[in-house]
Design an enzyme around this catalytic site. Structure first.
Site, PDB file in Angstrom:
ATOM      1  N   GLU A  13     -37.053 161.392  18.189  1.00 50.53           N
ATOM      2  CA  GLU A  13     -36.850 161.061  19.570  1.00 50.53           C
ATOM      3  C   GLU A  13     -38.246 160.581  20.146  1.00 50.53           C
ATOM      4  O   GLU A  13     -38.136 159.669  20.838  1.00 50.53           O
ATOM      5  CB  GLU A  13     -36.553 162.276  20.180  1.00 50.53           C
ATOM      6  CG  GLU A  13     -36.535 162.248  21.770  1.00 50.53           C
ATOM      7  CD  GLU A  13     -36.904 163.064  22.585  1.00 50.53           C
ATOM      8  OE1 GLU A  13     -37.928 162.838  23.306  1.00 50.53           O
ATOM      9  OE2 GLU A  13     -36.708 164.315  22.364  1.00 50.53           O
ATOM     10  N   GLU A  29     -46.919 161.905  15.918  1.00 48.91           N
ATOM     11  CA  GLU A  29     -45.915 162.525  16.650  1.00 48.91           C
ATOM     12  C   GLU A  29     -45.392 164.008  15.952  1.00 48.91           C
ATOM     13  O   GLU A  29     -44.853 164.881  16.780  1.00 48.91           O
ATOM     14  CB  GLU A  29     -44.706 161.520  16.943  1.00 48.91           C
ATOM     15  CG  GLU A  29     -45.067 160.526  17.770  1.00 48.91           C
ATOM     16  CD  GLU A  29     -45.631 160.627  19.230  1.00 48.91           C
ATOM     17  OE1 GLU A  29     -45.116 161.680  19.582  1.00 48.91           O
ATOM     18  OE2 GLU A  29     -46.549 160.140  19.736  1.00 48.91           O
TER      19      GLU A  29
END
Length: 374
Positions: free
Chosen positions: A68, A143
């Site tokens: 995401e 991330e």
């Protein structure tokens, strides 16, 4: 538009006026790609777009959460490092976010400006279908997780946006409790895994598994598109078909959510959580009594359980809450009713208790529930 009409590759399957929200609801399916689309038409100029994917995790690496984040780190049309940050600074949006749930990932945006709304849709669609994360291994490192060291003599440590976020989230006893309740209630289904990622497991995520997760689930056949507000729906369907959906063929996606079978008896589980040395462990125990409660698609049952939660536990005079407080099992009584998943769960929680009060808590709660039911 009437049922069975075909518009720009979409077939209209259902149409209904919804008086509660003064809107007409349209359900479409894109025939080539299998994408589903729900449009709520009304006069609201605050237009909403969302694309969502069913993303059930099979481990605690947080791959759904990391994907995401990573889809919003540049794409085919928007090769910036962080287009999401640029949108936050420069867009006229009224809402802009992305969310990972235990079984799905959602990308919603909203704007009152037509041009801005169209641009937001395009940035998000390009991000989910053509992200740079597929070719750039540094995205996972940024991330998800990477090794970090400041000086040669320092020990290696882990870091990463999601890694650090989940270290913070699961350092909260309340958040950790909910995660461990789900792990105990759903030992054989996807809901037993931490979709956000457990810092203990996040470094186990490989680049190959990261890319494979995106390839498996981020396909139109596994998507649900939502549109809301005053807009030219034919123009939006044409754009979705020509720019994105017509480039994909329908495929089977193995993303079905299994239900946890009922236990044959009461299960008990004890989990430790960290406290500082100065705090000590006196009256730092949480006592929780939890059940799975049907399926969220049973709207009547879910509404009934919400009312029950309020009536039993959510006010100072609520009878179950009062009985538990009066018994002085802990300093406070709380509840969790989680409905954002196919198989919801309900928990009664006593905070600042002691382990030896567990049996008293269980028997008092069950006895009081039985009395109230009668």
């Amino acid at each position: 538009m009437e049922v069975n009409d075909r518009i720009h590759g979409f077939c209209l399957q259902h149409k209904e006026y919804i008086p509660e929200v003064d809107s007409t609801a349209y359900t479409f399916e894109h025939e080539k790609s299998g994408a589903r689309l729900f449009f709520l038409e009304n006069g609201d100029d605050n237009k909403v777009f969302s694309i969502s994917f069913r993303t059930p995790p099979v481990d605690d690496t947080g791959v759904a959460h990391i994907v995401e984040h990573s889809t919003l780190c540049g794409s085919r049309k928007y090769p910036l490092k962080e287009p999401f940050v640029e949108l936050v600074k420069g867009s006229l949006n009224t809402f802009l976010n992305a969310m990972t749930y235990p079984d799905k990932t959602m990308y919603p945006v909203a704007s009152r400006n037509d041009k801005d709304f169209q641009n937001l849709m395009d940035v998000y669609l390009d991000a989910v279908f053509y992200p740079n994360m597929r070719e750039n291994p540094q995205v996972l490192m940024q991330e998800g997780w990477h090794y970090e060291i400041e000086k040669p003599e320092d020990p290696l440590t882990y870091s990463g946006v999601v890694y650090n976020e989940m270290k913070g989230a699961l350092s909260s006893p309340d958040d950790l409790l909910e995660s461990r309740i789900m792990h105990a209630l759903y030992p054989t289904t996807t809901y037993g895994h931490e979709s956000g990622g457990d810092p203990e497991a996040i470094p186990d995520l490989t680049q190959e598994a990261f890319i494979a997760f995106h390839a498996k689930y981020y396909h139109p056949s596994n998507s649900y598109i939502y549109l809301y507000g005053a807009m030219d729906i034919a123009e939006k369907l044409r754009y979705l078909d020509e720019e994105y959906l017509s480039h994909f063929d329908r495929i089977p996606v193995p993303s079905k959510i299994d239900l946890q079978p009922e236990f044959s008896h009461l299960e008990r589980e004890t989990v430790a959580y960290p406290v500082s040395e100065e705090e000590g462990t006196a009256e730092k125990t949480f006592l929780a009594l939890s059940w799975t409660t049907g399926q969220s698609l049973d709207h009547k049952a879910m509404m009934g359980l919400e009312i029950l939660e309020h009536a039993l536990l959510r006010t100072p005079a609520a009878p179950l809450r009062k009985a538990l407080v009066d018994a002085k099992l802990g300093k406070d009584v709380d509840s969790i009713f989680e409905t954002d998943m196919l198989q919801p769960f309900f928990s009664i929680v006593v905070n600042n208790a002691e382990p030896e009060r567990l049996d008293t808590f269980y028997h008092l709660a069950m006895t009081k529930l039985q009395q109230l039911a009668e």
